[in-house]
Design a protein around this motif. Structure first.
Motif, mmCIF file in Angstrom:
data_model
loop_
_atom_site.group_PDB
_atom_site.id
_atom_site.type_symbol
_atom_site.label_atom_id
_atom_site.label_comp_id
_atom_site.label_asym_id
_atom_site.label_seq_id
_atom_site.Cartn_x
_atom_site.Cartn_y
_atom_site.Cartn_z
ATOM 1 N N UNK A 107 0.354 -1.351 0.105
ATOM 2 C CA UNK A 107 -0.268 0.111 -0.034
ATOM 3 C C UNK A 107 0.753 1.558 -0.034
ATOM 4 N N UNK A 108 0.370 2.486 -0.018
ATOM 5 C CA UNK A 108 1.464 3.600 0.212
ATOM 6 C C UNK A 108 2.051 3.383 1.623
ATOM 7 N N UNK A 109 2.202 3.246 2.233
ATOM 8 C CA UNK A 109 2.801 2.273 3.442
ATOM 9 C C UNK A 109 2.499 1.663 3.686
ATOM 10 N N UNK A 166 -12.524 -12.891 15.814
ATOM 11 C CA UNK A 166 -13.008 -11.078 15.752
ATOM 12 C C UNK A 166 -11.821 -10.900 17.470
ATOM 13 N N UNK A 167 -11.015 -10.949 16.994
ATOM 14 C CA UNK A 167 -8.776 -10.140 18.299
ATOM 15 C C UNK A 167 -9.384 -9.297 17.133
ATOM 16 N N UNK A 168 -8.747 -8.287 18.304
ATOM 17 C CA UNK A 168 -8.034 -7.017 17.103
ATOM 18 C C UNK A 168 -7.327 -6.790 18.384
ATOM 19 N N UNK A 169 -6.675 -5.941 17.752
ATOM 20 C CA UNK A 169 -5.886 -4.969 17.741
ATOM 21 C C UNK A 169 -6.097 -3.447 18.807
ATOM 22 N N UNK A 170 -5.845 -3.249 19.683
ATOM 23 C CA UNK A 170 -6.331 -1.251 20.644
ATOM 24 C C UNK A 170 -5.035 -1.052 19.315
ATOM 25 N N UNK A 171 -6.073 0.293 19.005
ATOM 26 C CA UNK A 171 -5.411 1.253 18.017
ATOM 27 C C UNK A 171 -4.352 1.807 18.290
ATOM 28 N N UNK A 172 -3.692 2.278 19.575
ATOM 29 C CA UNK A 172 -2.725 2.741 19.782
ATOM 30 C C UNK A 172 -1.313 1.799 20.004
ATOM 31 N N UNK A 173 -1.703 0.720 19.666
ATOM 32 C CA UNK A 173 -0.451 -0.464 19.392
ATOM 33 C C UNK A 173 -0.194 -0.990 18.203
ATOM 34 N N UNK A 174 -1.443 -0.644 17.592
ATOM 35 C CA UNK A 174 -0.835 -0.542 15.925
ATOM 36 C C UNK A 174 0.084 -0.281 15.152
ATOM 37 N N UNK A 175 1.612 -0.404 14.756
ATOM 38 C CA UNK A 175 2.201 0.555 14.278
ATOM 39 C C UNK A 175 2.339 1.570 13.479
ATOM 40 N N UNK A 176 2.731 2.530 12.990
ATOM 41 C CA UNK A 176 2.511 3.720 12.787
ATOM 42 C C UNK A 176 3.444 2.998 11.647
ATOM 43 N N UNK A 177 3.485 3.473 10.318
ATOM 44 C CA UNK A 177 3.740 3.462 9.384
ATOM 45 C C UNK A 177 3.863 4.762 8.419
ATOM 46 N N UNK A 178 5.300 4.795 7.316
ATOM 47 C CA UNK A 178 5.442 5.951 7.072
ATOM 48 C C UNK A 178 6.249 6.227 5.800
ATOM 49 N N UNK A 179 6.966 6.871 4.738
ATOM 50 C CA UNK A 179 7.513 7.097 4.277
ATOM 51 C C UNK A 179 8.982 7.359 4.219
ATOM 52 N N UNK A 180 9.254 8.055 5.752
ATOM 53 C CA UNK A 180 10.718 8.938 6.752
ATOM 54 C C UNK A 180 10.461 7.313 7.375
ATOM 55 N N UNK A 181 11.108 6.362 7.207
ATOM 56 C CA UNK A 181 11.532 5.763 8.328
ATOM 57 C C UNK A 181 12.378 5.988 9.673
ATOM 58 N N UNK A 182 12.284 6.693 11.001
ATOM 59 C CA UNK A 182 13.172 6.523 11.740
ATOM 60 C C UNK A 182 13.905 5.616 12.423
#
Length: 327
Positions: A107-109, A166-182
């Protein structure tokens, strides 16, 4: 079991942390390029940390489900479908025998997706790991990428299947993806003043490096360094270029190797020793970001880290892979 209909660009069996303890024999650890996505895929289907799943790089993977079970998909959103109907990412879902799972492209990220299956992928352990080292042709499923007509057996589920969909992750633990990886990194072992100038190290920690098209599971190549990067005119007894050094071990996984003027992140299937300097090491907790960096599109930026900060980040990351992260 899972019957492969289309292996796509690159699909392989990987676990975590891989094949440890064999660097001295020239064997890379292999394992998931994005351990965070794999560990969350395992959590969602009730597997213990480290169980083997399928890593999909690029996309276009397709497979037929051979038994009723529960799956999860994590990582970049390749618009997966089940019998041509969309299925969620970062969530577990039920599948039936005969269902067909398809992926589009990255995808985009992000660049890699992971499939977790209740019970894991049941391939033989090789030197303590199920991971595939495709550059050594060992481990995983026949030591290679998956291809049409391959059949992967599933392991015995660790939990009752009826409790898993139906098990889901909490929104806050899902990693944030980017175009610039620090990427947090620690300088050394071959750094200033002996091998690299202060200006050269400052450049490493201030510049955004584009990931080159030739990057893969062995090495992520990035933009070349500047002419004032090296502190030496040549490599002395190591060779004519200042990046040369007498052969020594590489700090695998995650060291930044400099070959000529090209910095190379040695990663999952990378070489374990050689004759080039290694100027910094990416901290363990940030290795997953390398795996999601898209060649020819994304950028990498290094941020200075201490050993204490690296250890704390690793402890905090490991704590995420528990039931507390489920919604």
């Amino acid at each position: 079991m899972l019957k492969i209909l289309n292996g796509g660009i690159e699909a392989i069996v990987e676990d975590w942390p891989g094949r440890l303890g064999y660097l001295g024999k020239g064997m890379a650890p292999a394992a998931a390029m994005d351990n965070v996505a794999l560990e969350f895929a395992n959590l969602l289907v009730g597997n213990p940390p480290g169980e083997a799943g399928i890593e999909i790089a690029g996309g276009y993977f397709e497979a037929e489900i051979g038994a009723d079970t529960v799956l999860s998909i994590t990582g970049t959103d390749m618009k997966p479908t089940l019998n041509n109907q969309p299925v969620p990412v970062w969530e577990s879902f039920e599948v039936k025998k005969g269902d067909v799972l398809k992926f589009s492209h990255f995808s985009e990220f992000g660049f890699r997706s992971y499939i977790g299956v209740a019970g894991g992928i049941d391939v033989p352990l090789y030197l303590g790991s199920k991971s595939t080292c495709i550059f050594g042709s060992y481990g995983g499923f026949k030591g290679r990428k998956l291809q049409a007509e391959d059949v992967l057996p599933f392991g015995k589920p660790y939990q009752d299947l009826k409790n898993l969909p139906g098990r889901k992750l909490k929104k806050e633990v899902i990693p944030e993806y980017s175009r610039v990886w620090n990427l947090r990194a620690i300088p050394g072992p071959n750094t200033c003043p002996d091998y690299v100038t202060e200006e050269g190290m400052d450049f490493l920690f201030s510049h955004s490096f584009k990931i080159q098209h030739s990057s893969n599971r062995s090495a992520y190549r990035i933009d070349e360094v500047k002419g004032n990067f090296f502190a030496r005119e040549d490599g002395g007894v190591g060779g004519s270029h200042p990046s040369n050094i007498v052969d020594h071990a590489y700090a695998m996984r995650g060291c930044l190797n400099v070959c000529g003027n090209t910095p190379i992140i040695l990663i999952a299937d990378g070489p374990t020793l050689g004759g080039y300097i290694n100027v910094l090491s990416i901290i363990n907790a940030d290795l997953w970001k390398v795996g999601q960096g898209t060649p020819s599109r994304d950028f990498i930026k290094f941020t200075m880290s201490t050993q204490e900060e690296a250890l704390q980040a690793r402890i905090e990351q490991k704590a995420l892979f528990t039931e507390k992260s489920l919604a």
